[in-house]
Structures are given as C-alpha cells and as structure tokens.
Write an enzyme that holds these catalytic residues in place. Structure first.
Site, mmCIF file in Angstrom:
data_model
loop_
_atom_site.group_PDB
_atom_site.id
_atom_site.type_symbol
_atom_site.label_atom_id
_atom_site.label_comp_id
_atom_site.label_asym_id
_atom_site.label_seq_id
_atom_site.Cartn_x
_atom_site.Cartn_y
_atom_site.Cartn_z
ATOM 1 N N LYS A 122 -51.104 74.639 -18.656
ATOM 2 C CA LYS A 122 -49.948 73.872 -19.115
ATOM 3 C C LYS A 122 -49.830 72.597 -18.321
ATOM 4 O O LYS A 122 -49.942 72.651 -17.100
ATOM 5 C CB LYS A 122 -48.710 74.746 -18.895
ATOM 6 C CG LYS A 122 -47.393 74.111 -19.216
ATOM 7 C CD LYS A 122 -46.303 75.056 -18.823
ATOM 8 C CE LYS A 122 -44.970 74.362 -19.046
ATOM 9 N NZ LYS A 122 -43.861 75.170 -18.653
ATOM 10 N N LYS A 158 -50.354 75.587 -13.871
ATOM 11 C CA LYS A 158 -49.197 74.835 -14.362
ATOM 12 C C LYS A 158 -49.037 73.616 -13.463
ATOM 13 O O LYS A 158 -48.865 73.743 -12.255
ATOM 14 C CB LYS A 158 -47.949 75.705 -14.327
ATOM 15 C CG LYS A 158 -46.697 74.937 -14.739
ATOM 16 C CD LYS A 158 -45.489 75.837 -14.854
ATOM 17 C CE LYS A 158 -44.252 75.026 -15.232
ATOM 18 N NZ LYS A 158 -43.072 75.868 -15.384
#
Ligand code: PBG
Length: 426
Positions: free
Chosen positions: A346, A293
């Site tokens: 992400k 992330k």
C-alpha cells in the site's frame, strides 16, 4: 498462484485444437468423420444440429467421393477473390525489412490477443472498502466523489447488496468514530458494542456468506490521530500499542470478522495478534498484514473521510519510507515468520515494484491497496474530461494484477465489477 491461471473460451479452444480432442465437445470446429449408427449414442459424434446444417450446405446428395473428384478436376465454385488492401496515396514503396521476429503478428486480431492475454481480472479479486458511521443518512465524502460514509443500518446494507449483485463478496470496514469516543489510548477500538463489531454482527446476520475484513489500528479511535499510543515526547509506543491491537482484533473476531487486517505497522504485531486470536479459540480467523505500508501522501482523502488526520507530526516512524525497496523484504520475512496469511502492499499503482518484489519472495497471497488518493486522482481527471475514467480505472486494476496482486482493495470495486459483468457503469 491460482489467480494467474484462468480459463476463458479463448484459451480452451487453443488447448483443444492442440490436443486433438476438439471433436469431443466442439463438434463444429473439427473434421470428424460421419459417425456410424453404433457411435451415435456415444459422446464422440457430430451433433444433430450440425448434420442439419450439413444437409443445407449439400442439398444435391452427392457423395464425398464425387465431391473430391470434382475438386481434383478443378470444378468448384469460385472462392471470394483475393484482395490486397490499398495503402494511402503517397505511401513510400520500400523493400520490407528483413526480420524473422515480428511481435505484432501475435497482436493482429482480437481473437489472438485474447488467446495470448497473460493476466485476467474478475470481481472475485476485489475487496471493497466501506466507510461507516453512526448516522442514518449517507454522507458524501468531498475528496472521494462517489464514496460515502454509510449509515451502518441502512446505506451500508444497500451498498453490500449492490456489490454482491456484481460478484463482489469481500468488504473491509472503516469506522468514522465520534470525537467523544476518541482517547489517547484508543480504548473504544475493543468495545464489543462499538460501531465495527456491531456492524459485523449485522452484516453476518443479513449476508452470512460474505467475507468481512477489518482494519486493526488505533487511528480512528485515537484523539491524536495516530495508529498507536503517543508518548509525551511524541514517540509512538510499540509494545503497548500492540497490546491494545490484540484486544481490538479479538473483539472483531468475536463479532464474526473473517480476516483481521493490521495496518498499524508496529513491530511484532502479527505474532502477537496470532497468539491472542488463538488463545481465544479464533484459529480460523485470518490475518492480512499491511506488510509494506508506506508513509504516503496518497492517504489524504481517506483521512478526510474518517476525520483521522494526525493531530501533529506524521507517520514516518512507523510507516515505511517511500524511497525504500529492500526494506520491504525485512517486513515480509517478519510477517511470514509470525504467521500472516496474506501480505499487503500500500499504496498500489505507485508501488508496483514492491508488489512484484513480494510476489517473487513469498508464496502467500498478495494484496494491493489502491488507496484513496489514487481513486480520487482518476475520478478528478475523469470529471475534468482529461482521461476516460472507466478505461483508466480498468487499466490501473489490471496493472495491479499484472504486478502480482491476487486481491485488490479498491473503492472502484463495484464499478469495475459491473464493467466485468458487462453491466456498464454502476
Ligand atoms: C489507517 C489506515 C489508513 C488507510 C487505511 N488504514 C490511513 C493511514 O495510514 O493514515 C488509508 C487508505 C486509503 O488512503 O485509501 N490505519
């Protein structure tokens, strides 16, 4: 991975033609000799519809031998003439290039193109993120046209119902928590009667077969807007935060969550969550780790949706530097060793190389999150007439699959699934 191997009619015909079994199920595609009476009752026979069609085509009652004799003698109706399509006036007359390989041959018709298509996508690949709040009415989210903070007892149920109608059965919940319940240590995160556990219980009661993913992180509950507890000097405290997250995940599991999804990027959180869940008997609750992330500006609209912008600073001491690639392997190794069930990357589209990196370095399912900023950019460009929103949406999702994502978290899940079901927009 199972997700990259799928059957469509285009593939099946090819397989059958190659293996020579086409006549068993596709009688109309192959030259099977007329079956004798004994064979009529078995699976290997020409269907009666086909016999009827053959009778229409050969009304004269001539035998095969007679027809073959005619063909040998050159007596048959003239076939359609060969036509050479004309090039426009002025097209240069050239000698064709001497090339053995012309890749365009495999793209020349829709049937060939779909037979050779390498990646497929289905509503089963989607997870729909849903914003929920305590209100009765749904509240539109300015930066995310078409998305709402849904009333947990009304709008949410309606949205889930509609999503299931087009084959989307997986959901991830993000709560908009009232300011009065936020605190520096985010304790509301593990309130068994808080918005998320309460909503999970309601959803499981109404739709027992859906898959509920939850977000594990303190930011919606933190008065500082950070994913962890913030020390006086601005440091995000790792191990103390993990302690809180374990309580949060167990509370979600107790309410009926199927997959808890830590998005906090604390070190050692996966192992700690696994132990905490197991200690409470939740061995069957899965962990989807936000493995890679990044500290991305593409999360802007989401933070508006939840009113969860960090009160100061940024998230760069825990989320990854967008310039880094190898570092994702360190996170992957840790998450695998600590017992993650699904690894997530992400954002999505700007990070396709990271999706491919994880795909090639782990046998676990890979998830990609097409985040709020990606959604909003496509919506905005579509609304301005700069791109075809629906086509760009479908292409971006297919590209995430091609890069190696098994599942995709996307705010487009319902719209895209409707398109895949042949139901057009919404
Ligand atoms: C927070 C969280 C964020 C998103 C999912 N979980 C925001 C953040 O890290 O600041 C972003 C999702 C999106 O932008 O669509 N734990």
């Amino acid at each position: 991975m199972a997700s990259t191997v799928s059957f469509s009619p285009a593939n099946v015909q090819m397989l059958q033609a190659r293996s020579g079994h086409g006549h068993a199920t596709f009688g109309s595609c192959s030259a099977v000799p007329r079956a004798g009476p004994r064979l009529r009752s078995t699976a290997i026979r020409v269907s009666s519809e086909q016999e009827a069609a053959a009778a229409v085509r050969a009304p004269s009652g001539r035998t095969i031998e007679e027809c073959e004799a005619d063909a040998v003698a050159g007596k048959f109706p003239a076939p359609p003439p060969l036509v050479r399509p004309k090039a426009p006036e002025g097209t240069p007359e050239i000698r064709p290039l001497d090339m053995a390989k012309r890749p365009r041959r495999n793209r020349k018709s829709p049937a060939l193109r779909s037979a050779f298509q390498e990646t497929s996508i289905s509503p089963a690949n989607f997870v729909l993120p849903l914003f929920i709040h305590e209100g009765e009415e749904d509240a539109p989210i300015g930066a995310m046209p078409g998305c709402y903070r849904l009333g947990w007892r009304h709008g949410l149920l309606d949205e889930v119902y509609k999503a299931r109608d087009v084959g989307v059965n997986s959901f991830v919940l993000f709560p908009k928590v009232p300011d009065a319940l936020k605190s520096p240590t985010g304790d509301e995160a593990y309130n068994d009667n808080g918005l998320v556990p309460r909503t999970i219980r309601l959803l499981k009661d109404k739709f027992p077969d859906i898959v509920i993913y939850t977000d594990v992180a303190l930011d919606p509950y933190s008065s500082d807007g950070h994913d962890g507890i913030v020390r006086e000097d601005g440091v995000i405290m790792n191990d103390e935060t993990v302690y809180q997250l374990c309580k949060q995940a167990v509370s979600q599991a107790r309410a009926g969550a199927d997959v808890v999804s830590p998005s906090d990027m604390m070190d050692g959180h996966i192992g700690a969550l696994r132990s905490a869940l197991d200690a409470e008997g939740f061995h069957d609750v899965s962990i989807m780790s936000y493995t890679a992330k990044y500290a991305s500006s593409f999360y802007g609209p989401f933070r508006e949706a939840l009113d969860s912008n960090p009160r100061f600073g940024d998230k760069k001491t825990y989320q990854m530097n967008p310039a880094n690639y190898r570092e994702a392997l360190i996170e992957t190794a840790a998450d695998e060793a600590e017992g993650a069930d699904i690894l997530l990357v992400k954002p999505g589209l700007p990070y396709l190389d990271i999706i491919r990196l994880l795909r090639d370095n782990s046998a676990l399912p890979i998830a990609a999150y097409q985040v709020s900023g990606e959604y909003s950019m496509i919506k905005a460009a579509g609304a301005l007439g700069m791109v075809d929103e629906q086509k760009v949406m479908m292409e971006s999702l297919m590209c995430l699959r091609r890069a190696g994502a098994d599942v995709i978290l996307t705010y487009f899940a319902r719209h895209a699934a409707a398109v895949l079901c042949g139901m057009g927009p919404k």
